[in-house]
Every structure is written in structure tokens, then in C-alpha cells.
Design a protein around this motif. Structure first.
Motif, PDB file in Angstrom:
ATOM      1  N   ILE A 675      39.286 -11.102  21.194  1.00 28.21           N
ATOM      2  CA  ILE A 675      39.378 -10.535  22.533  1.00 28.21           C
ATOM      3  C   ILE A 675      38.272  -9.505  22.680  1.00 28.21           C
ATOM      4  O   ILE A 675      38.278  -8.465  22.006  1.00 28.21           O
ATOM      5  CB  ILE A 675      40.755  -9.868  22.782  1.00 28.21           C
ATOM      6  N   LEU A 676      37.281  -9.789  23.518  1.00 25.62           N
ATOM      7  CA  LEU A 676      36.174  -8.873  23.745  1.00 25.62           C
ATOM      8  C   LEU A 676      36.465  -7.999  24.956  1.00 25.62           C
ATOM      9  O   LEU A 676      37.195  -8.398  25.870  1.00 25.62           O
ATOM     10  CB  LEU A 676      34.873  -9.652  23.944  1.00 25.62           C
ATOM     11  N   LEU A 677      35.899  -6.798  24.973  1.00 22.39           N
ATOM     12  CA  LEU A 677      36.146  -5.829  26.044  1.00 22.39           C
ATOM     13  C   LEU A 677      34.848  -5.488  26.750  1.00 22.39           C
ATOM     14  O   LEU A 677      33.843  -5.159  26.102  1.00 22.39           O
ATOM     15  CB  LEU A 677      36.778  -4.557  25.459  1.00 22.39           C
ATOM     16  N   ASP A 678      34.852  -5.562  28.091  1.00 27.27           N
ATOM     17  CA  ASP A 678      33.640  -5.230  28.836  1.00 27.27           C
ATOM     18  C   ASP A 678      33.555  -3.725  29.055  1.00 27.27           C
ATOM     19  O   ASP A 678      34.348  -2.946  28.492  1.00 27.27           O
ATOM     20  CB  ASP A 678      33.573  -6.011  30.145  1.00 27.27           C
ATOM     21  N   ASP A 679      32.624  -3.291  29.878  1.00 26.06           N
ATOM     22  CA  ASP A 679      32.405  -1.858  30.085  1.00 26.06           C
ATOM     23  C   ASP A 679      33.651  -1.154  30.609  1.00 26.06           C
ATOM     24  O   ASP A 679      33.867   0.032  30.345  1.00 26.06           O
ATOM     25  CB  ASP A 679      31.250  -1.641  31.071  1.00 26.06           C
ATOM     26  N   ASP A 680      34.465  -1.869  31.396  1.00 25.40           N
ATOM     27  CA  ASP A 680      35.662  -1.277  31.995  1.00 25.40           C
ATOM     28  C   ASP A 680      36.930  -1.599  31.213  1.00 25.40           C
ATOM     29  O   ASP A 680      38.044  -1.468  31.729  1.00 25.40           O
ATOM     30  CB  ASP A 680      35.814  -1.779  33.437  1.00 25.40           C
TER      31      ASP A 680
END
Length: 865
Positions: A675-680
Motif C-alpha cells: 500500500i503506497l501513500l501519496d503526498d496527502d
């Protein structure tokens, strides 16, 4: 003169004390006499300073025992206990170990009540008890030197070097090891270790009277069914047959260093060989007998073989079929299998057809742990063994292992295992019609090869014709191009042209070197997938420098890169030594290029050039969820609102895969690191290398290649290879509970009585203490009812049976509804919860499968990642 006489007398007295009295005092350090009992606080130490005997209390115990332990090293390892079934009070400091007036050793409490005695038959009145360097505590006649009793004849849970197991104590009783009741209670437990009366003998662990583990027969240098990487035990173990009583005796001397090795049976039934490298080194487990479900006796039932690397775990032998398909579909194989075709000798000869009258034969199974209940024919050679079995209608199988000879089986075949190395050839008796299947398989293979060659030839001709046609089209006018547009490749449809070229390359085996593609800056829109030149990628990643490396997994490494136009990318480079291969690479390229959702990672391009296989993904600077969730400092950045948003985003992404995308996709490897997380901090599901597509009407699939990450795999997938969208639901449930608690499912150290996070979550839920599962750093930012609802949803997702789990559409609805809007069902207890689930063989097998694994290692039961 009298003065000198007094000095001489004094000198003689001193010399007499030095020569006679002092040695007697020193000798008493390992000896008890009738006049010198052993009191609490005193110990005996063997002459070589190897073993020590005295009173001890186990950790967290109020009991007091007399025992023997290793003197060497800082850690005290108990190897024998006298009053193991009758503890003294730890507060009773007047307790003693004495030689009583009848010549027996006794353990007495402060009121001189006996709690243990040797009960030896003695006829002398001069006794001593000595602790020897081999760990044997002996009671002997001090005048004749005869041994009257020894601790080796009354074993506890440990077999030390030179100590016999099997035959026999002085009373004629066979010798067994008996496990402690628990780690802190030496009272006799339910697991017992000993030798069988078979010829050759086998080493068994029994759970009460029921076999729990079996070593296979002794072949002169090893037990042939024990999975040990070494070829044999050499001088480490020896087994002899007692001529008088006809029973075997096993002695154990691992590494020829008897003072630093032993064999012990744990309270949970696990037999271990422990050893020390040196005096101050810790004890290490050299080998253990129960490591996988296949180690448990009869895990697969009669006429079925168990394989730790297979899927399903159990398979019927050649010519047999499951007795109960319903039970096997649920992962319960203990009912075993039945023969499909009767043997010739068990059929009424008057009703035989010409086909059925053909004689029975033998099907060879290699690398097998041979079945239990064998008969040993010492006078038959290999050929005679085969003929004996074939001519005896009751004979079901035979084997001829080196060091043993002819073994035959006339009862149902149980406790068979396919070994990864070692093992023996087993010749299984089958009907003649079953033997013909092998020839039919050969014919089918030949036919398939011929068809494949013909197909490739047709494809080659078509490609040549297509190439010629393409050259003619290049010289036609625009009107002709428009007129024939519908007959050209469907890949020219906008948004799929480059995708189809990539897919075609992958499927045909063509490399990037065979085509000419535009520069990276000419990449298409978000719906297009570009082929990017390897040199562009090398420049972007500074030639795959370590400074640009973001991480590494089963596929290879991931690098951060920056293209000429300034766009940041993540470069996933398949290693030539990776567990994943071309199939996973094609999966990722083909599937992800067609998926567009805010909660799925976006694929930008790929590279197939020479040996290089590279996937280009959007770069997400916050990287993966696990880097936050399981880090003591970084997890503080995830307050409850962010975590709940992540949970909802993952659920929506899975719902899109299962129901809303153009392809119905099962991810099969959902976990925190994917599970990757973006800037937000919005979640994006990644790594589709193990994903599989389903037809719209398809609900369930089977695979012989179980891949994924331990701790996230559903029971039906891990144990029998069955997967569906409910497999992803199970993984989501594990992930949800990890997000709530900031703890990994396995490698979980919340409390000693829990096997994993699921066990902890279920116990707290069952005790109405669900909020105790919450990461305490979230206490001020969370909504308690929302947290409890998430825990309940997580437990619903990890239920045993796939049918009991909700769909992802229901999960999304549950997460978006309040308690007043939607009442949730009560979850059932998940399988992999508590370590002490001894009452169910199925639970025991599942627990053995889980123990000793690490959460972040992706594993395959057939093929590692």
C-alpha cells in the motif's frame, strides 16, 4: 626430648588430616551419605564441574523440586527432576534429600514426610549417592560398588548423552521421556517420547496413547523418516537391540560433545535437539521434530501423502480418491482416500473381463517417508521382496531401503509424506488399468507438442503475410486507409495502441531491441503505456545507484528516478535471481495498464531490453504504509482520521478490482508494504505481479502454486490453494487490524498467550475490551465507536470460512455507515489465534504451519518468491 616428641606428634596429626580427612571432604561435594543429607541452598557438583544437583523453583512457580542441571554456562537447563509429580512448598526451607535408614534416596519436607523415594531393593547397610559427569545420579552399595538405582532409569523430559532410551530400567520397565506439564511446571504432561517394538524400531512422540510424530525405522545410521539435512547422524546416535528382552535401546551423542548436547520433549509435543557451541554460549535448537503440518502423525489419513510444499497439502496416492470430497474441500484430510479400481486378487475371478484380468503392478513413489505398520522380511532380497508382495494378495506396498532390507505393508497405509530431500522409494500396488495412465500421458504430451509446433508455424506464416500487407497499405491513399481501417489491428484504437504493442511483445517473446519507439518525452496519455529505452532509465536513476534505491522485494529492487522533463518516477527492476519471473512481470504490465482508479498505483511505462525487465510507476514520496505503521516514531504522523481514510481508500480500491473494473481481479498479495501513500496520505494498492483475473460468473479458482505473504493468506488458500475475492477480503481484514493497532499480525509480542494479532483482537473483542487493541497514541484523536466498528469489520473479514466473510461492497458500506444506520453481524473466532488449541488436529496443523515464520517474507508453498 619430650618437647620434640610433642612437635612430632602434632606434625603427624596435621599430615594425617591433609592426606585423609581433606580428600574425604572434597569428595563429598558430589556425594550424599546417610550422615550427610542435601539441604535447601546446598548443591552437589559432579567431579568435572559439568552437572549440578540441588533444590530449585521454576520461574513463576511456588513449587520446590530436586533436580539436575548443567553447571556449564550462565543459563541453568534442567535435565532431570526427582519429585516432578509432587512439589514441595518453595517456602519450606527445611526440606532435605536424604539416604534413609532403609537405604533409599528420599525427598522429605520440613515435617519429614516423604514426597519421593527410589524404592530400590537393598540388602546392604552402607550406601552413598553420587552425581556423575554424564549427568547420572546413582545410588550404590559403598562396600561392593554395585549400583542399586540411577536417575537414568527414571527419565524426565531430557535425554542426555550416553543415557539410554527404550530398554530398560532395572525393574524391567521401558524408558520414556515425559514432557513437563508447562514451561514452569515439571509435573508429567501428556506428551511421551520412546521407541516402538517394531523391527527395525521407530522413535515416536505420543500424545497420551495417540501417535503424534514418527521418525520412521532405524537404518543403522539414521531414522529414515526424520527430515534431517545431514546424510546421517554418524556417531551422534546409536541404536542397539537388547538380546535378553528383545527391545531396542537408543543412545544419543550429538557432535561427540556429550556435555553440551541433549534431546528434549517440550510441553507442546515438539521434540528438539539442543546444543551448545561452548561453555558461555546460549543453547540453540539444532533440529526440531514438529515444524510443518506434515510432521503430525496421520495428517492426511489413510492412502494419502502429505507435502509441505504442495497445494493442496494432502493428495491421494495413485489409484485412490478422497473418501469425503466435502471434508477435503474444507481442508480436513484425516478421512483419507479409497481405492478407485479393485486389485485383481481381490476380485471374483469368474466375473473378470479380459481387460480386468491383467495382473496388478507397482507404481513407484520417490523421496517418501514410508508408511507406519510395516512388516520386516529379513530373508528377502530386493527381487524377492517384490515377488513376495505381488504373490500375496494382502500386500499393499513394499520398499527396500538401504540398511534395512525388505519392508512390506498389509494394512492401510498411514502417515506417508513426500520429502523435499532424502526419503525412500515406495512401490505401491495398483490395478493394471492405473498403470496405463502414464502411457496415455505420454501420448497426450506428444500430441500437444505437435499441435504447438503446427500453431507456431501458422502464426509465423500469418506474421509474414501481415508484414507484406502492411507494406502494401503504406502505398495506398488516404481514402483506402479509411475504408480498410476496420480490418486493421484493433490495437490502433486510441488509448490502446501502445498497450497492445507491449502486450504483443510480452506474449510473443519479442524484446525491446526489435522495435523502434519514440523518446520518453513522447509518452502517451494516461491510458497509454510506453516502451521506454533502457538508456533513458539509466540516466534517470543515475545508473541504478544505491543512493536512488527505495527498497527491495521478491521481484528485485525499486529505484527513484527523474526524467528529462522533471517528472519523478519509481523504477521497478526485475532481478535475474528474483523469485518472480516473466509471468508476474506480464501480469503487472497487462493488468495495471488497463486499470484507472485513485486508489491504485498508476503504471507509466515499461522496458524490455536484453535481460532487463523494468516497470515504470508513478513516484509516491511517502512510500509504503508499513514504513509508517510499524515505526515507533513515524506512526505518530498517522492520526485516527488519516488511518480511517486509508482503510476506506484500500476498501474502495479492492472493490474496484473485484466488481467495478473492466477486468475482475484478485490481488492475492494485499499487505501493508504493498500500500503506497501519496503526498496527502491517500492509499494506492500496488504490486500486481501475483494478481489473477476472473470471469464475471466465476467465484472460485484453484492453484497448485500458492504464493503470497505469510500472515495475510486466508486459510483455504494457504492450506488447499483455493482463492477467490474472499481471499483478498481476509487479507484486508488482517491489514485493517494492523492499521488500528500499529502491530504486525505475526511476530506479534502483545502477550505470551496470543499466537498473533488476530488472536489478540478476538480475545479482546470476546471480553468486551476491543478498544485495548488500539494504538494508544490514537486515544485522543479517535472516535471510540468508529474504532470498535473497524475492529468488528476486521474480525468479520478474517473468519475461517470464505462464505462467512463479507464482500468488499459490503465492507465499503459498513465503513461508510454508522451503528444506528447498519447493525453488523457478530464475528466468529478465526482459526490462527491461540497457541494452546490442542484439542483440534486441524488447529494444531495450522499452528505448526505458522510457527517460526516472519511477517515480511513472501512465501510460496511450491515456489518461493
Amino acid at each position: 626430648m619430650g618437647k620434640y616428641r610433642d612437635i612430632f606428634s602434632l606434625s603427624f596429626l596435621v599430615l594425617f588430616n591433609i592426606l585423609f580427612i581433606l580428600p574425604a571432604c572434597c569428595a563429598s561435594n558430589d556425594t550424599i551419605t546417610p550422615s550427610q543429607p542435601l539441604k535447601v541452598g546446598q548443591t552437589l557438583i559432579s567431579a568435572g564441574q559439568i552437572f549440578e544437583l540441588g533444590f530449585f523453583s521454576p520461574d513463576n512457580s511456588s513449587g520446590l523440586y530436586v533436580g539436575i542441571w548443567y553447571k556449564i554456562g550462565p543459563d541453568r537447563r534442567i535435565v532431570w527432576v526427582a519429585n516432578k509429580g509432587n512439589a514441595l512448598l518453595a517456602s519450606d526451607l527445611a526440606s532435605r534429600l536424604i539416604i534413609s535408614s532403609d537405604g533409599n534416596l528420599k525427598v522429605e519436607d520440613g515435617k519429614q514426610n516423604s514426597v519421593w523415594s527410589t524404592n530400590a531393593s537393598v540388602s546392604s547397610n552402607s550406601f552413598i549417592a553420587v552425581l556423575q559427569d554424564d549427568g547420572n545420579f546413582i545410588l550404590k552399595d559403598n562396600l561392593l560398588g554395585a549400583t542399586l538405582w540411577e536417575s537414568f532409569s527414571d527419565p524426565s523430559d531430557t535425554l542426555v548423552a550416553t543415557m539410554p532410551l527404550g530398554c530398560c530400567s532395572r525393574s524391567g520397565q521401558k524408558l520414556f521421556l515425559t514432557a513437563w506439564q508447562s514451561e514452569n511446571d515439571p509435573a508429567p504432561g501428556k506428551f511421551v517420547v520412546g521407541l516402538s517394538d517394531d523391527k527395525p524400531a521407530q522413535l515416536f512422540t505420543w500424545n497420551g496413547t495417540k501417535p503424534y510424530w514418527r521418525s520412521g525405522p532405524w537404518a543403522g545410521w539414521k531414522f529414515i523418516g526424520a527430515v534431517v539435512k545431514d546424510y546421517g547422524y554418524g556417531n551422534e546416535a546409536s541404536l542397539t537391540q537388547n538380546n535378553q528382552r528383545g527391545t531396542p535401546s537408543l543412545t544419543f551423542t550429538l557432535f561427540n560433545k556429550p556435555y553440551i548436547s541433549n534431546l528434549v520433549i517440550s510441553p507442546t509435543g515438539v521434540m528438539k535437539v539442543m546444543h551448545k557451541e561452548g561453555q558461555n554460549e546460549p543453547w540453540k535448537v539444532h533440529w526440531a521434530a514438529i515444524q510443518t503440518p506434515c510432521d503430525v502423525y496421520g495428517a492426511c489419513g489413510p492412502f494419502s501423502a502429505c507435502s509441505s510444499s504442495g497445494s493442496p497439502t494432502c493428495e491421494c496416492l495413485k489409484g485412490f480418491f478422497p473418501l469425503s470430497n466435502e471434508e477435503w474441500s474444507k481442508g480436513n484430510w484425516t478421512s483419507g482416500c479409497l481405492r478407485r479400481t479393485e486389485l485383481i486378487c481381490t476380485t471374483n475371478s469368474s466375473n473378470l473381463t479380459s481387460k480386468a484380468s491383467k495382473p496388478d503392478g507397482f507404481w513407484k513413489l520417490i523421496q517418501m517417508k514410508l508408511p507406519d505398520h510395516h512388516l520386516f522380511l529379513y530373508n528377502e532380497d530386493a527381487q524377492g521382496c517384490s515377488q513376495w508382495c505381488l504373490s500375496n494378495c494382502s500386500c499393499l506396498a513394499y520398499a527396500y531401503p538401504d540398511g534395512i532390507g525388505c519392508m512390506v505393508w498389509v494394512t492401510e497405509l498411514v502417515d506417508i509424506r513426500q520429502l523435499s530431500y532424502g526419503g525412500e522409494d515406495l512401490y505401491l500396488r495398483v490395478a493394471n488399468s492405473e498403470l496405463g495412465v502414464k502411457r496415455r500421458y505420454t501420448e497426450v504430451i506428444i500430441s500437444c507438442v505437435a499441435i504447438a509446433v503446427g500453431f507456431l508455424l501458422v502464426v509465423s506464416i500469418c506474421r509474414v503475410q501481415r508484414w507484406k500487407a502492411k507494406r502494401r497499405v503504406m502505398h495506398t491513399d488516404t481514402h483506402l486507409n479509411e475504408q480498410n481501417s476496420e480490418t486493421r489491428n484493433w490495437c490502433t484504437i486510441k488509448g490502446f495502441r501502445k498497450n497492445c504493442r507491449v502486450v504483443g511483445l510480452l506474449l510473443s517473446g519479442t524484446t525491446r531491441e526489435d522495435i523502434k519507439e519514440g523518446p520518453a518525452s513522447a509518452r502517451g496519455s494516461s491510458s497509454e503505456l510506453s516502451m521506454i529505452d533502457i538508456n533513458v532509465i539509466k540516466i534517470a536513476t543515475n545508473n541504478f545507484s544505491e543512493a536512488n534505491k527505495l527498497g527491495e522485494g521478491g521481484f528485485g529492487a525499486v529505484y527513484k528516478g527523474k526524467l528529462e522533463d522533471g517528472q519523478q518516477i519509481a523504477v521497478k527492476r526485475l532481478s535475474s535471481h528474483a523469485g518472480q519471473g516473466m509471468e508476474e512481470f506480464k501480469n503487472e504490465v497487462i493488468l495495471v495498464s488497463k486499470l484507472q482508479h485513485r486508489n491504485l498505483v498508476r503504471l507509466l511505462g515499461c522496458c524490455i531490453q536484453g535481460l532487463e525487465k523494468i516497470v515504470i510507476l508513478e513516484y509516491l514520496k511517502n512510500r509504503s504504509l508499513d514504513t509508517f505503521l510499524f515505526d515507533r516514531t513515524k506512526r505518530l504522523e498517522l492520526d485516527w482520521a488519516k488511518r480511517f481514510s486509508i482503510i476506506q481508500g484500500i476498501a474502495r480500491g479492492l472493490l474496484y478490482l473485484h466488481r467495478d473494473s473492466c477486468l475482475r481481479i484478485i490481488h492475492r498479495d494485499l499487505k501493508a508494504s504493498n500500500i503506497l501513500l501519496d503526498d496527502d496520505m491517500n492509499p494506492k494498492i500496488s504490486d500486481f505481479g501475483l494478481a489473477r483475473t476472473f470471469r464475471v460468473t466465476q467465484e472460485l479458482a484453484n492453484t497448485r502454486r500458492v504464493v503470497g505473504t505469510f500472515g495475510y493468506m486466508s486459510p483455504e488458500y494457504a492450506m488447499s490453494g483455493q482463492f477467490s475475492e474472499k481471499s483478498d477480503v481476509y487479507s484486508f481484514g488482517v491489514l485493517l487490524l494492523e492499521i488500528v493497532s500499529s502491530k504486525k499480525n505475526t511476530g506479534f509480542g502483545y502477550h505470551e498467550k496470543y499466537l498473533n494479532l488476530l488472536g489478540c483482537a478476538w480475545q479482546l473483542w470476546n471480553e468486551c475490551k476491543a478498544l485495548e487493541l488500539l494504538d494508544q497514541s490514537l486515544a485522543d484523536s479517535c472516535t471510540p465507536t468508529e474504532v470498535k466498528r473497524c475492529i468488528q469489520i476486521g474480525l468479520l473479514c478474517v473468519q475461517d470460512h470464505a462464505a462467512d466473510r463479507p464482500t468488499m461492497s459490503n465492507v465499503v458500506l459498513m465503513l461508510s455507515s454508522s451503528e444506528s444506520e447498519m447493525e453488523l453481524p457478530q464475528p466468529r473466532q478465526p482459526t490462527f489465534t491461540f497457541q494452546n488449541l490442542q484439542e483440534s488436529d486441524r488447529f494444531q496443523s495450522a499452528i505448526r504451519l505458522c510457527n517460526g515464520s516472519i511477517n515480511e517474507i513472501s512465501i510460496s508453498m511450491v515456489q518461493g518468491r
